[in-house]
Design an enzyme around this catalytic site. Structure first.
Site, short mmCIF file in Angstrom:
data_model
loop_
_atom_site.label_atom_id
_atom_site.label_comp_id
_atom_site.label_asym_id
_atom_site.label_seq_id
_atom_site.Cartn_x
_atom_site.Cartn_y
_atom_site.Cartn_z
CE1 TYR A 19 -11.90 -15.30 -11.70
CE2 TYR A 19 -11.10 -17.36 -12.64
CZ TYR A 19 -11.49 -16.62 -11.54
OH TYR A 19 -11.47 -17.18 -10.28
CG PHE A 24 8.99 -7.00 7.53
CD1 PHE A 24 9.36 -5.72 7.89
CD2 PHE A 24 7.78 -7.18 6.87
CE1 PHE A 24 8.54 -4.64 7.62
CE2 PHE A 24 6.96 -6.10 6.59
CZ PHE A 24 7.34 -4.82 6.97
CB THR A 25 6.16 -6.47 11.48
OG1 THR A 25 5.94 -5.87 10.21
CG2 THR A 25 6.99 -5.53 12.34
CG ASP A 68 10.91 -9.95 1.78
OD1 ASP A 68 10.66 -9.38 0.69
OD2 ASP A 68 10.42 -9.58 2.85
CE LYS A 121 8.05 -2.49 1.60
NZ LYS A 121 8.26 -1.11 2.05
NE ARG A 178 8.95 -0.38 11.41
CZ ARG A 178 8.07 -1.26 10.90
NH1 ARG A 178 8.25 -1.81 9.72
NH2 ARG A 178 7.00 -1.58 11.60
CG PHE A 192 3.46 -1.70 13.91
CD1 PHE A 192 3.49 -1.15 12.64
CD2 PHE A 192 3.66 -3.06 14.05
CE1 PHE A 192 3.71 -1.95 11.53
CE2 PHE A 192 3.88 -3.87 12.95
CZ PHE A 192 3.90 -3.33 11.68
#
Length: 482
Positions: free
Chosen positions: A80, A132-133, A223, A266, A389, A455
């Site tokens: 942990y 970005f969303t 990002d 990603k 998009r 979306f």
């Protein structure tokens, strides 16, 4: 990256890997594809994967792991607190970016939550190359607002400009001066601007943004979720980066950034995410939120097996033959579409091939969501699932007014080391047929419209009977073929 020349002078991407584990695909017959799309409310997110032939929705969490990643998962330390797995991952992050501190979180949008909650105050502004969303949603939920300062080239769908993700430096300086630096929470750069075709920024542009931020004592947040593609483009398109190794470029990126966050779904071809920084004050601002929202500081809500895979995946990101695979397949697909007169975004970017739906379906007004309609039509005629998009990916303001997106794109993601050239050519073939029969495609309208991130789980319906007419024409041309 190894250069391969074909004797025929044709250009095909060469896979720098071999398949050792395979997964069967299922191609439904056309009527079943139409029924599946209707059941999903014409939202490709709501399709069941068992009904999908080629899943080009996203590259998030669906990139293929390497054999070394799979093997590394067997050595995971599931303590942990104080897990050796964490320290191996921390070491990989440090090698990549040169940063001192690392905070693990369960995925990229958790990073956005922690950063926005730590840095954004009411009525402050976050300046971005492009939103970005989820990044925009987290800033707004924290009481802030977003401004996009993308260079003018970023909004031009077809050009040969290599770095359409660059921030406009003069506009950045002006907006900081107008707003006052105390009213800017942070400046955010997104590597591989998702909503404008996965377009990269240059290392020089990042350095210039960093200089402006440091002169004004504003944190620069990167990002890095799509950084592997961006690294490839820096190496191949930016003259000053030609003699540098990929790791030398990534260390420079770490030097210019105050906070770097990423989704390992990603970057690294695993599952999880992380925040890294060398700024101790910023680290301590965020540190306390990790146990509260994610998990203890040495696992952050991620499976330790995924952390082991992530550590190896980040190290593999320093291999140019690994990170070139996505961009060269995307470039191939874009060129094949252009040869057939289809409107793809140029230059090719990262993440996937992006089709200009406003030009493809120029008879459909933006208010009827041409990119969403194109995604639905492509699935009906091919079983390939892409993602809208465009305006569907936006949300209404507090007055119920719907902003129209700068672009209406159908994104066809190409997850790393997943699809073959024949898969790409099948989708190109079906898009070519669809383009010849594009006047059959109509618009969409809402049936169930959520207020936030609509979306993802909203439902729509076709305006008129165009899906059935499209299917009839497909049967007329292809007969019993799938």
């Amino acid at each position: 990256m190894k250069k391969i020349k074909w004797m025929s002078n044709e250009s095909f991407p060469l896979e720098m890997h071999k398949a050792r584990v395979v997964q069967n695909l299922n191609l439904l017959e056309p009527q079943k594809r139409l029924e599946a799309m209707e059941e999903a409310g014409f939202n490709t997110f709501l399709l069941k994967n068992r009904d999908v032939f080629l899943d080009m929705l996203t590259d998030s969490g669906v990139n293929a792991m390497s054999d070394k990643q799979q093997a590394a998962m067997l050595q995971a330390d599931d303590s942990y607190a104080g897990s050796e797995t964490f320290f191996r991952l921390e070491s990989s992050v440090r090698k990549m970016f040169g940063t001192e501190f690392f905070l693990p979180v369960h995925q990229g949008r958790a990073c956005e939550h922690i950063i926005s909650r730590s840095l954004v105050k009411q009525q402050q502004t976050v300046l971005m190359n492009y939103h970005f969303t989820t990044s925009k949603a987290h800033v707004m939920l924290a009481g802030g607002q977003v401004e996009e300062l993308i260079g003018k080239e970023g909004r031009i769908l077809n050009s040969d400009f290599p770095f359409k993700g660059n921030m406009d430096i003069e506009l950045l300086k002006r907006r900081i001066s107008e707003l006052g630096s105390d009213n800017v929470s942070f400046v955010r750069m997104e590597a591989g601007t998702n909503l404008i075709g996965g377009q990269p920024f240059s290392l020089k542009n990042l350095e210039e943004v960093s200089k402006v931020c440091r002169e004004n004592k504003i944190p620069l947040v990167l990002d890095a979720s799509l950084l592997s593609d961006n690294l490839h483009f820096m190496k191949t398109r930016e003259e000053s980066c030609h003699p540098m190794s990929i790791n030398e470029i990534s260390l420079k990126i770490g030097e210019f950034s105050d906070i770097i966050y990423f989704s390992a779904r990603k970057l690294g071809c695993a599952r999880g995410g992380g925040i890294c920084t060398s700024n101790e004050a910023l680290f301590k601002k965020m540190q306390g939120l990790i146990p509260l929202f994610e998990g203890f500081l040495t696992y952050g809500g991620i499976s330790v097996r995924e952390m082991e895979a992530m550590a190896v995946g980040l190290e593999e990101t320093m291999d140019e033959d690994v990170i070139s695979q996505g961009p060269i397949f995307i470039e191939f697909m874009v060129k094949e579409l252009l040869k057939r007169g289809l409107p793809a975004v140029t230059p090719s970017g990262g993440l996937g091939c992006h089709v200009n739906a406003m030009k493809f379906l120029e008879h459909i007004p933006q208010e009827e969501y041409p990119a969403g309609a194109l995604a639905a039509a492509l699935f009906i005629v091919s079983g390939a699932r892409g993602m809208e998009r465009g305006t569907l990916s936006e949300q209404r303001d507090e007055n119920g007014i719907e902003p129209l997106a700068d672009m209406e794109l159908l994104r066809l993601a190409l997850p790393r080391r997943v699809f073959s050239v024949s898969h790409v050519m099948f989708v190109v073939d079906r898009l070519e047929w669809l383009h010849k029969n594009r006047t059959l495609v109509g618009g969409l309208e809402w049936v169930d419209e959520p207020e936030i991130l609509r979306f993802f789980f909203g439902r729509l319906k076709a305006k008129g009977d165009w899906p059935q007419r499209l299917l009839e024409k497909f049967r007329e041309d292809f007969g019993d073929s799938l």
